[in-house]
Design a protein around this motif. Structure first.
Motif, short mmCIF file in Angstrom:
data_model
loop_
_atom_site.label_atom_id
_atom_site.label_comp_id
_atom_site.label_asym_id
_atom_site.label_seq_id
_atom_site.Cartn_x
_atom_site.Cartn_y
_atom_site.Cartn_z
N UNK A 108 30.93 132.10 115.72
CA UNK A 108 29.99 131.27 116.08
C UNK A 108 29.48 130.28 114.63
N UNK A 109 31.34 130.11 113.97
CA UNK A 109 31.03 129.78 112.50
C UNK A 109 31.45 127.64 112.90
N UNK A 110 31.50 127.11 112.19
CA UNK A 110 31.92 125.81 112.64
C UNK A 110 33.33 125.39 112.35
N UNK A 111 33.92 125.24 113.63
CA UNK A 111 35.54 124.86 113.51
C UNK A 111 35.90 124.22 112.41
N UNK A 112 35.27 123.53 111.50
CA UNK A 112 35.72 122.64 110.97
C UNK A 112 35.61 123.66 109.39
N UNK A 113 34.97 124.33 109.36
CA UNK A 113 35.04 125.34 108.61
C UNK A 113 36.10 126.44 108.76
N UNK A 339 26.61 123.71 110.34
CA UNK A 339 25.60 124.96 110.48
C UNK A 339 26.44 125.52 112.24
N UNK A 340 26.66 126.57 111.92
CA UNK A 340 26.59 127.10 113.68
C UNK A 340 25.77 128.25 114.21
N UNK A 341 25.76 128.94 115.11
CA UNK A 341 24.80 130.27 115.47
C UNK A 341 25.08 130.95 113.63
N UNK A 342 24.85 132.13 114.69
CA UNK A 342 24.47 133.65 113.55
C UNK A 342 25.08 134.58 113.98
N UNK A 343 25.43 135.58 113.90
CA UNK A 343 26.77 136.40 114.62
C UNK A 343 26.77 136.89 116.46
N UNK A 344 25.38 137.52 116.19
CA UNK A 344 24.65 138.00 117.58
C UNK A 344 23.26 137.80 117.60
N UNK A 345 22.68 138.57 118.40
CA UNK A 345 20.58 138.49 119.36
C UNK A 345 19.77 139.08 117.79
N UNK A 346 20.43 139.88 117.90
CA UNK A 346 20.41 141.73 117.01
C UNK A 346 20.36 141.14 115.42
N UNK A 347 21.05 140.17 115.22
CA UNK A 347 20.72 139.51 113.80
C UNK A 347 20.03 138.37 113.62
N UNK A 348 20.16 137.60 115.15
CA UNK A 348 19.29 136.34 114.64
C UNK A 348 17.86 137.04 114.69
N UNK A 349 17.12 137.79 115.44
CA UNK A 349 15.79 139.17 115.90
C UNK A 349 15.38 139.37 114.18
N UNK A 397 13.56 140.88 98.21
CA UNK A 397 13.92 142.06 97.81
C UNK A 397 15.06 142.11 98.50
N UNK A 398 14.73 141.51 100.24
CA UNK A 398 15.50 141.98 100.81
C UNK A 398 16.80 141.34 101.29
N UNK A 399 17.90 141.70 101.92
CA UNK A 399 19.42 140.62 101.83
C UNK A 399 18.71 140.64 103.53
N UNK A 400 17.88 138.97 103.50
CA UNK A 400 17.95 138.90 104.66
C UNK A 400 19.71 138.19 105.76
N UNK A 401 20.32 137.97 105.07
CA UNK A 401 21.48 137.66 105.44
C UNK A 401 21.45 136.33 106.85
N UNK A 402 21.38 135.36 106.22
CA UNK A 402 20.78 134.14 107.24
C UNK A 402 20.68 133.23 106.85
N UNK A 403 20.30 131.88 107.76
CA UNK A 403 19.87 130.67 106.76
C UNK A 403 18.34 130.79 106.64
N UNK A 404 18.17 131.41 105.28
CA UNK A 404 17.31 131.54 105.13
C UNK A 404 17.05 131.90 102.99
N UNK A 405 16.41 131.21 102.44
CA UNK A 405 16.44 130.84 101.18
C UNK A 405 15.18 130.68 100.62
N UNK A 406 14.13 131.89 99.62
CA UNK A 406 13.02 131.65 98.93
C UNK A 406 13.17 130.95 97.76
#
Ligand code: NAP
Ligand code: MG
Length: 495
Positions: A108-113, A339-349, A397-406
């Protein structure tokens, strides 16, 4: 035809590799079991993939060992080994568009990338390590003239490479490049979410002339084939990239089996420190947004913790939120999508769960904060900025591993360093300042394998990459990566 019609035509013509690659051939798992390879773009099933287990791991390790013992690869003239690896890079370039499409459909990463970054970087890595084949010299120890003590490097033997789903092609190249250049045999296990490009590379490697058994690829579940490789008595080394928790399991597997070498590239929660004297705050915000939203934030060294000087914190959060708008999620097959999708439903949730946790902990949502494009059938999240965060919150503290910055604020250099280092991770850090002395002082004070100044990006295949603390053991990339795939032998000769 439009660019998208072109892509649709190319996809219709693609064939998806779904079998394991062992001893120079595609084969089914012995059990005959398969799993569905789903595209996170729209939830479609791309193909069925062999679900390998301990039995297949054993067959692949035997093939890898037999190739190593035969020695065709490790004892090959280094010029020839280089030529074969360069040929692999050439074949990858000849199949660049196919590899880019497979990577985009699978992750699900952008084809241009995929076209501009993943495929060319993977090719460059193979070329880089190919060029080391005939440029590594051994040593002689200082002695009296009555003896000779040679210090020589030898391949370690059978290497199991276990890799994640965020950069399947690039990380495959980071592992097989140095492992093959130093003469080892490799059994690679791609992540179950993204097996396609590694399987295709194995076939291209065979076409390039890499002898049978030297490169094997085993798709399957981590707890099954991953664990079997980690515990195998005839695997000499595991080169792992993935989460810190699974990295620790590999240390345990090694301890409970044959004490194999374990190299780990694991998680990160990288600080991005912005001092008020940053030369161009808007450019800094644009770069900071790119750092976290590129690859939908699924980058181990993404600058996921903004640590910003108190006096500019509101202004800076506003600027990052403004730049987040240019990273809206879109169809990965559209060449204009950033920016495309994240890797799967589990990661999205999981990522959406972290956004809720952040809100419950008192963070404010300055941008994004929700799922998008639900109607696509895929897994998309809006680029999200959480402000008013404290470093002791879970989202810091925890790795979110998605499009989220604090965003966390600090007063003074000392506090900035304290917050930056207050994490179990130590993969990467970025510092923004116009004060050269401060840049050096803070860079030195931070516990991280890479520190970049006035740019969150800036490393390439020439620069070692890896972590302090629980971000890993050992380094990928650069010539230093070769060391972990080699034994050092001392041969003493009395003259
Ligand atoms: P992961 O869950 O740790 O998985 C990594 C690999 O380990 C996959 O191939 C996985 O297989 C396998 N695995 C899972 N459980 C296992 C077990 N019990 N025994 C043996 N193998 C097992 O990581 P991920 O979710 O794929 O990737 C995201 C993580 O990778 C993040 O933490 C990120 O920071 C890290 N990462 C680090 C770097 C770096 O260079 N430092 C680079 C990229 C990513 P299956 O998933 O197929 O079951
Ligand atoms: Mg997939």
């Amino acid at each position: 035809m439009t660019a998208q019609q072109d892509i649709a035509k190319s996809i219709a013509a693609l064939s998806f590799p779904g079998q394991a690659f062992i001893n120079g051939k595609y084969v089914n798992a012995v059990s005959g079991k398969t799993f569905d390879c789903e595209s996170p773009i729209d939830g479609r099933i791309l193909t069925k993939v062999a679900a390998c287990d301990a039995t297949d791991a054993d067959i692949a390790v035997k093939a890898a060992r037999a190739a190593f013992v035969k020695g065709h690869w490790r004892n090959m003239n280094p010029f020839k080994r280089k030529a074969i690896m360069l040929k692999l890079a050439e074949l990858m370039a000849a199949h660049a568009e196919e590899l880019a499409l497979l990577e985009t459909l699978d992750t699900g990463k952008p084809i241009s990338d995929a076209r501009a970054v993943d495929v060319p970087s993977a090719i460059q890595s193979i070329q880089f390590y190919a060029e080391t084949c005939d440029k590594q010299y051994d040593e002689l120890a200082p002695r009296k003239p009555d003896s000779l003590a040679m210090i020589t490097r030898e391949p370690i033997g059978v290497v199991a490479a276990v890799i994640p789903w965020n950069y399947p092609l690039i990380i495959t190249a980071w592992k097989i490049g140095p492992a093959l250049a130093t003469g080892n045999s490799v059994v690679l296990k791609p992540a179950e979410q993204s097996p396609l490009t590694a399987l295709r590379i194995a076939e291209l490697a065979a076409q390039a002339g890499i002898p049978e058994g030297v490169l094997n690829v085993l798709p399957g579940y981590g707890e099954q084939v991953g664990q079997a490789l980690g515990r195998h008595m005839d695997v000499d080394m595991v080169a792992f990239t993935g989460s810190t928790n699974v990295g620790k399991l590999f240390l345990r597997y090694a301890g409970e089996s044959n004490m194999k070498h374990v190299a780990l590239e694991t998680g990160g929660k990288s600080p991005n420190i912005i001092f008020a004297d940053t030369p161009d705050l808007d450019a800094c915000a644009a770069n900071s947004a790119a750092g976290i939203f590129y690859n939908a934030g699924q980058t181990c060294n993404a600058p996921s913790r903004i640590i910003v000087e108190e006096s500019i914190k509101d202004q800076f959060v506003e600027l990052v939120a403004k730049h987040a708008a240019s990273w809206q999620a879109g169809d990965p097959l559209n060449p204009k999508t950033a920016m495309g999708s994240v890797i799967d439903k589990g990661q999205m949730d999981r990522v959406l769960g972290y956004i809720e946790t952040g809100k419950n902990e008192g963070a404010k949502v300055a941008a994004g904060g929700k799922r998008e494009m639900t109607e696509s059938g895929g897994y998309y999240i809006a680029p999200t900025v959480l402000s008013a965060v404290r470093n002791d919150m879970r989202v810091a503290q925890e790795e979110i591993f998605g499009p989220v910055v604090v965003s966390i604020s600090f007063k003074g250099e000392e506090e900035a360093v304290k917050i930056a280092n207050d994490t179990i991770y130590g993969l990467h850090a970025t510092i923004w300042t116009s004060d050269l002395k401060r840049a050096h002082t803070v860079a030195r004070a931070i516990d991280a394998g890479t520190v970049t100044v006035n740019n969150a990006f800036g490393s390439d295949i020439t620069t070692p990459f890896g972590g302090y603390k629980q971000s890993g053991i050992g380094r990928d990339k650069g010539v230093h990566a070769l060391e972990k795939y080699q034994q050092i032998k001392t041969t003493y000769i009395q003259l």
